[in-house]
Write an enzyme that holds these catalytic residues in place. Sequence first.
Site, PDB file in Angstrom:
ATOM      1  N   HIS A   1     -17.426 -36.676  44.850  1.00  0.00           N
ATOM      2  CA  HIS A   1     -17.851 -37.637  45.875  1.00  0.00           C
ATOM      3  C   HIS A   1     -19.299 -38.091  45.665  1.00  0.00           C
ATOM      4  O   HIS A   1     -19.957 -38.519  46.611  1.00  0.00           O
ATOM      5  CB  HIS A   1     -17.711 -37.058  47.290  1.00  0.00           C
ATOM      6  CG  HIS A   1     -16.413 -36.357  47.539  1.00  0.00           C
ATOM      7  ND1 HIS A   1     -15.311 -36.991  48.075  1.00  0.00           N
ATOM      8  CD2 HIS A   1     -16.024 -35.093  47.281  1.00  0.00           C
ATOM      9  CE1 HIS A   1     -14.304 -36.136  48.160  1.00  0.00           C
ATOM     10  NE2 HIS A   1     -14.702 -34.978  47.681  1.00  0.00           N
TER      11      HIS A   1
ATOM     12  N   LYS B   1     -40.298 -53.198  36.192  1.00  0.00           N
ATOM     13  CA  LYS B   1     -38.854 -53.013  36.025  1.00  0.00           C
ATOM     14  C   LYS B   1     -38.434 -52.775  34.592  1.00  0.00           C
ATOM     15  O   LYS B   1     -38.987 -53.329  33.653  1.00  0.00           O
ATOM     16  CB  LYS B   1     -38.114 -54.254  36.541  1.00  0.00           C
ATOM     17  CG  LYS B   1     -38.296 -54.476  38.016  1.00  0.00           C
ATOM     18  CD  LYS B   1     -37.290 -53.707  38.825  1.00  0.00           C
ATOM     19  CE  LYS B   1     -36.002 -54.491  38.883  1.00  0.00           C
ATOM     20  NZ  LYS B   1     -35.045 -53.815  39.763  1.00  0.00           N
TER      21      LYS B   1
ATOM     22  N   GLU C   1     -24.829 -52.541  32.476  1.00  0.00           N
ATOM     23  CA  GLU C   1     -24.216 -53.394  33.510  1.00  0.00           C
ATOM     24  C   GLU C   1     -23.213 -54.365  32.890  1.00  0.00           C
ATOM     25  O   GLU C   1     -22.150 -54.632  33.453  1.00  0.00           O
ATOM     26  CB  GLU C   1     -25.307 -54.166  34.263  1.00  0.00           C
ATOM     27  CG  GLU C   1     -26.185 -53.247  35.105  1.00  0.00           C
ATOM     28  CD  GLU C   1     -27.432 -53.962  35.610  1.00  0.00           C
ATOM     29  OE1 GLU C   1     -27.557 -54.118  36.826  1.00  0.00           O
ATOM     30  OE2 GLU C   1     -28.274 -54.374  34.793  1.00  0.00           O
TER      31      GLU C   1
ATOM     32  N   SER D   1     -38.185 -57.599  34.050  1.00  0.00           N
ATOM     33  CA  SER D   1     -37.993 -58.610  35.087  1.00  0.00           C
ATOM     34  C   SER D   1     -39.060 -59.672  34.912  1.00  0.00           C
ATOM     35  O   SER D   1     -40.189 -59.384  34.525  1.00  0.00           O
ATOM     36  CB  SER D   1     -38.128 -57.957  36.458  1.00  0.00           C
ATOM     37  OG  SER D   1     -38.453 -58.937  37.424  1.00  0.00           O
TER      38      SER D   1
END
Length: 474
Positions: free
Chosen positions: A169, A296, A303, A290
Amino acid sequence: MHDPSSANPKPSKGQDIWGGRFEREPAELMQAINVSIGFDKRLWAQDLAGSKAHAAMLRAQGVLNATDEAAIQSGLDQIRTEIEQGRFPFRDQYEDIHMNVEARLAELIGEAAGRLHTARSRNDQVATDFRLYVRDACHHAHQRLIALVKALLARAEEEAETLMPGFTHLQPAQPVTFGHHLMAYVEMFGRDAARFKDASARMNECPLGAAALAGSPFPIDRHATAAALGFAGPTRNSLDSVSDRDFALEALSAASITATHLSRMAEEIVIWSTPQFGFISLSDAFTTGSSIMPQKKNPDAAELVRAKTGRIFGALTSLTLVMKGLPLAYSKDMQEDKVPVFEAFDALDLALAAMAGMILDLTPNRERMAAAAASGFSTATDLADWLVRELDIPFRRAHHITGASVKRAEALGVDLPNLPLSELQALEPRIHQAIYQVLTAERSVASRLSFGGTAPSEVRRQIAFWKERLQNEA
Ligand code: ARG
């Protein structure tokens, strides 16, 4: 012989046949919806191989004479050279790769070209080309998966002792090792590789010679063409040969399952590389910055691997819907089989390569993982197991005592290894000092020696198993 690039565009086949009855506009629309050369030119190598095998067989069977066969073979070789050198005129007016090759062959060798299509149809031709393509794609995916498994094995070996929290979980559950976690993916990708192998073996039958749908009255040798194209043998039913694409569906299913595994792993890389988790860092090679936030470092490759799953599953859905409800045998619907397969295998290829790259590239933060493995009362099960083993307490009651211990530790703001003995004894007086030996993450992991368990020695056993399996694979 004339230069096709200077030739006036000929009217399409449809315009030739129906030109008198139709206005120009519908004819153009017909060509627009009908034409497939824009995408099926990717099958050129398979198409030439199929034609060469077919011509050689026709000659051996006495259907073609030696002169015509020689002209056809050298014309096809010339076409290969033209395509390889980017000089081949791919023309919409000839609809697809099969007719483009045949039209060019006629320009190169004249009338003999017209004999190549004896005893075959575009229906068995495209079925053969596409099988060859999908068989190659499966082989390639298999190779990529083996490379990924090797990358994972190398990292798992380095991290066989590295503690990390195991989750259920996404809540800390029990400590495991990072090596064990990586080996879970070795199992998944290993099964994926096997699925591509199985699919290749099943599709390895040659449809060539099924002709349009009913077979051929010519004395063809389908065993010979099958062997020449590396198939185990010819397909056994001419209707089935030209009307099913289950081999492509099976390959796309294997690709989709692989994509699911890739996506799960990509998701974990995304989570692990957040500053909040901080379990791993990715180098500049597989991240981007970024344009506005200078701090970043985004895991874009992970992704995108995760997102490619959509494209790959989309392809499976798309082809399944194309095929559903088609009467036997061939229908033009089946021309729509290629784009989804090309797209899915292109995406899979990139995703598998990028994942292998990220696995080799990532740096685990061992201290941070070990600290996380020890926190969150992760050894509560070990405490309960100790009560069962040492004090012969039934597991259900041991579970209850442990729950109360966790509650107490939480109230005192300490983790289980730092909970005073007096606190434990308040819950069960027979508990003694030895219990602390099982409450560290390290001991917890080392104790899980059951086959397939997370103990480093067991993880190493599984790594050795896979190394040997891969040796037999190669
Ligand atoms: N371009 C066609 C395809 O990809 C080739 C087969 C055409 N067959 C036919 N009967 N029109 O399916």
